[in-house]
Design an enzyme around this catalytic site. Structure first.
Site, mmCIF file in Angstrom:
data_model
loop_
_atom_site.group_PDB
_atom_site.id
_atom_site.type_symbol
_atom_site.label_atom_id
_atom_site.label_comp_id
_atom_site.label_asym_id
_atom_site.label_seq_id
_atom_site.Cartn_x
_atom_site.Cartn_y
_atom_site.Cartn_z
ATOM 1 N N LYS A 1 -7.245 -2.173 -16.297
ATOM 2 C CA LYS A 1 -7.697 -1.333 -17.408
ATOM 3 C C LYS A 1 -8.146 0.010 -16.866
ATOM 4 O O LYS A 1 -8.362 0.137 -15.654
ATOM 5 C CB LYS A 1 -8.842 -1.995 -18.169
ATOM 6 C CG LYS A 1 -9.960 -2.691 -17.381
ATOM 7 C CD LYS A 1 -10.695 -1.880 -16.345
ATOM 8 C CE LYS A 1 -11.355 -0.660 -16.868
ATOM 9 N NZ LYS A 1 -12.069 0.113 -15.777
ATOM 10 N N HIS B 1 -1.109 3.926 -13.835
ATOM 11 C CA HIS B 1 -0.743 2.639 -14.435
ATOM 12 C C HIS B 1 0.615 2.659 -15.122
ATOM 13 O O HIS B 1 1.428 1.749 -14.946
ATOM 14 C CB HIS B 1 -1.820 2.198 -15.427
ATOM 15 C CG HIS B 1 -3.112 1.798 -14.772
ATOM 16 N ND1 HIS B 1 -4.234 1.431 -15.493
ATOM 17 C CD2 HIS B 1 -3.480 1.716 -13.460
ATOM 18 C CE1 HIS B 1 -5.207 1.133 -14.670
ATOM 19 N NE2 HIS B 1 -4.791 1.298 -13.429
ATOM 20 N N TYR C 1 5.398 0.972 -3.057
ATOM 21 C CA TYR C 1 5.444 0.166 -4.284
ATOM 22 C C TYR C 1 6.880 -0.231 -4.618
ATOM 23 O O TYR C 1 7.133 -1.368 -5.018
ATOM 24 C CB TYR C 1 4.787 0.929 -5.435
ATOM 25 C CG TYR C 1 3.336 1.302 -5.211
ATOM 26 C CD1 TYR C 1 2.751 2.330 -5.944
ATOM 27 C CD2 TYR C 1 2.543 0.653 -4.275
ATOM 28 C CE1 TYR C 1 1.404 2.680 -5.762
ATOM 29 C CE2 TYR C 1 1.208 0.990 -4.067
ATOM 30 C CZ TYR C 1 0.652 2.008 -4.815
ATOM 31 O OH TYR C 1 -0.672 2.354 -4.639
ATOM 32 N N SER D 1 0.857 -1.168 0.000
ATOM 33 C CA SER D 1 0.000 0.000 0.000
ATOM 34 C C SER D 1 0.901 1.228 0.000
ATOM 35 O O SER D 1 1.873 1.279 0.776
ATOM 36 C CB SER D 1 -0.894 0.020 1.240
ATOM 37 O OG SER D 1 -1.560 1.260 1.311
#
Ligand SMILES: NC(=O)C1=CN([C@@H]2O[C@H](COP(=O)(O)OP(=O)(O)OC[C@H]3O[C@@H](n4cnc5c(N)ncnc54)[C@H](OP(=O)(O)O)[C@@H]3O)[C@@H](O)[C@H]2O)C=CC1
Ligand SMILES: O=C1OC[C@@H](O)[C@H](O)[C@H]1O
Length: 391
Positions: A113, A95, A74, A48
């Site tokens: 997506k 993304h 991350y 997280s």
């Protein structure tokens, strides 16, 4: 691999929001419940950007994978040597940078997506995956449903003749109870341009998926053509699109796709009264029922009026309180591709993801929708706030 010994894929989960929870609960379902005996999934790490504690709480929320590593960033996740593939579950805005972070760390990637905010970003992801010999796939989960596989096969069989038009819609009546606004706060990812909000990238990708898997994907490789795109959008006060119509013309095949999406009306207010996808051929049509992202039935209607309704229920795992959402089929595809050394899925090849992103980018441009440079740049920056958790 010995017979009966399923291939195991070790997942790292990037972000702990709504879809990450749904995807992980699907990964925890017994593959045998969906008659998958050749692959299995393990969640070995969760990150997280908020905190390590948030990641720890997430494991309680999904009620499983309690021995998974938990991280508060991350970059720590992608450095974990025990991860085979990273599932990117952040908003569209993130993304590109997040998937690049994982690819650059040598991890295979399944990215939610819409793949990216621009086509150049998708091309950069593909270029990087190719250069590093890594698997990369856009998580358009609907393509991997048995329902979608059956429909593609029935079209290929010629049962409805030559397909000339596919019309698709995915829309929700999200009008606010009072006034002329929408029910989302301006900061919500659905309408926040800093998070690449808007109907096209969040919802429009589904009717476009039906347009492409019926009018583009099934064409012989050498005959596939990018469509001519004509689109129009109405913008919400935040600058994101709230109402969009996209026409895709495929001149080589004399076919036309129409994809619509709005936050102002529902696709099917009477619930199963009207099909939300119509795949129309010379000998009949195939109708798919709401929702375009997770359909449970379709109908084949022949030119003479004869029809056949086909139910395609999603199996639930009794050991997981009957849970089963349908995202496990895309996860199984990833596992089989990794097992077989494939870098892209034949069901959604990189080229097709790029053409769909180019189509959405054309629609965004024609609709006058603009997003900030931070989320549209195709220059990877490991120190981007999108990767360090400060945006
Ligand atoms: N396939 C499907 O059916 C669905 C797909 N999606 C897709 O999944 C993605 C995420 O959607 P969803 O899970 O609903 O979104 P959520 O807002 O529920 O979760 C997004 C997560 O991303 C992380 N994040 C990192 N930076 C930010 C930021 N600046 N603002 C907000 N979140 C941030 C957060 O996790 P953390 O704090 O842990 O880092 C957050 O919880 C989207 O791309 C969407 O299109 C969404 C719903 C359904
Ligand atoms: O992918 C999606 O499917 C369902 C929608 O509710 C969600 O907003 C979208 O991201």
């Amino acid at each position: 691999m010995a017979a009966g010994n399923p291939y195991t894929v070790k997942w790292g989960i990037m972000a702990t929001g709504g879809i990450a929870e749904t995807f992980c609960k699907d990964l925890l379902c017994d593959p045998k419940v969906r008659d998958a005996h050749d692959v299995r999934h393990e969640i070995v790490a969760v990150a997280s950007s908020s905190s390590k504690k948030r990641a720890e709480e997430f494991l309680k929320t999904i009620d499983g994978a309690f021995d998974a590593k938990t991280y508060g960033s991350y970059p720590e996740l992608v450095a974990d040597p025990n991860i085979d593939i990273v599932y990117v579950a952040t908003p569209h805005s993130h993304h590109f940078q997040n998937a690049m972070l994982a690819l650059e760390a040598g991890k295979h990637v399944l990215c939610e997506k819409a793949f990216t905010v621009t086509a150049a970003q998708t091309r950069k992801l593909v270029e990087t995956a190719k250069a590093k010999n890594l698997f990369l796939m856009e998580a358009v989960w609907t393509r991997y449903f048995p329902l979608s596989i059956q429909i593609r096969k029935r079209i290929t069989s010629g049962e409805i003749g030559t397909v000339y038009r596919t019309i698709g819609d995915l829309s929700f009546n999200s009008n606010a109870a009072e006034g002329k606004g929408l029910s989302f706060a301006d900061s919500h990812r659905m309408i926040n341009v800093d998070l690449a909000g808007g109907a096209i990238l969040d919802l429009g990708v589904y009717p476009l998926t039906w347009v492409f898997q019926t009018l583009y994907h099934l064409q012989p490789e050498q005959d596939k053509e990018a469509p001519t795109v004509v689109a129009a959008s109405n913008k919400y006060t935040t600058g994101a699109d709230e109402n969009t119509a996209i026409i895709c013309q495929f001149p080589r095949h004399n076919s036309l796709g129409v994809a619509t999406t709005t936050l102002r009306a529902h696709s099917d207010p009477e619930n199963d009264a009207v099909p939300v996808i119509r795949i129309q051929g010379s000998e009949g049509e195939i109708q798919v029922f709401f929702p375009a992202f997770r359909p449970l039935k379709y109908k084949v209607v022949k030119k003479n009026g004869e029809s056949q309704l086909v139910d395609c229920p999603i199996p639930g795992d009794p050991a997981r309180n009957g849970w089963g959402h349908g995202m496990f089929w895309e996860a199984d595809e990833c596992a089989r591709c990794l097992r077989d050394g494939k870098k892209e899925s034949a069901t959604l090849p990189w080229t097709e993801s790029i053409v769909i992103m180019e189509t959405m980018e054309a629609a965004l441009k024609q609709g006058g929708i603009e997003y900030p440079e931070l989320i549209t740049t195709d220059v990877y920056d490991p120190k981007s706030p999108l990767n360090t958790g400060n945006q």
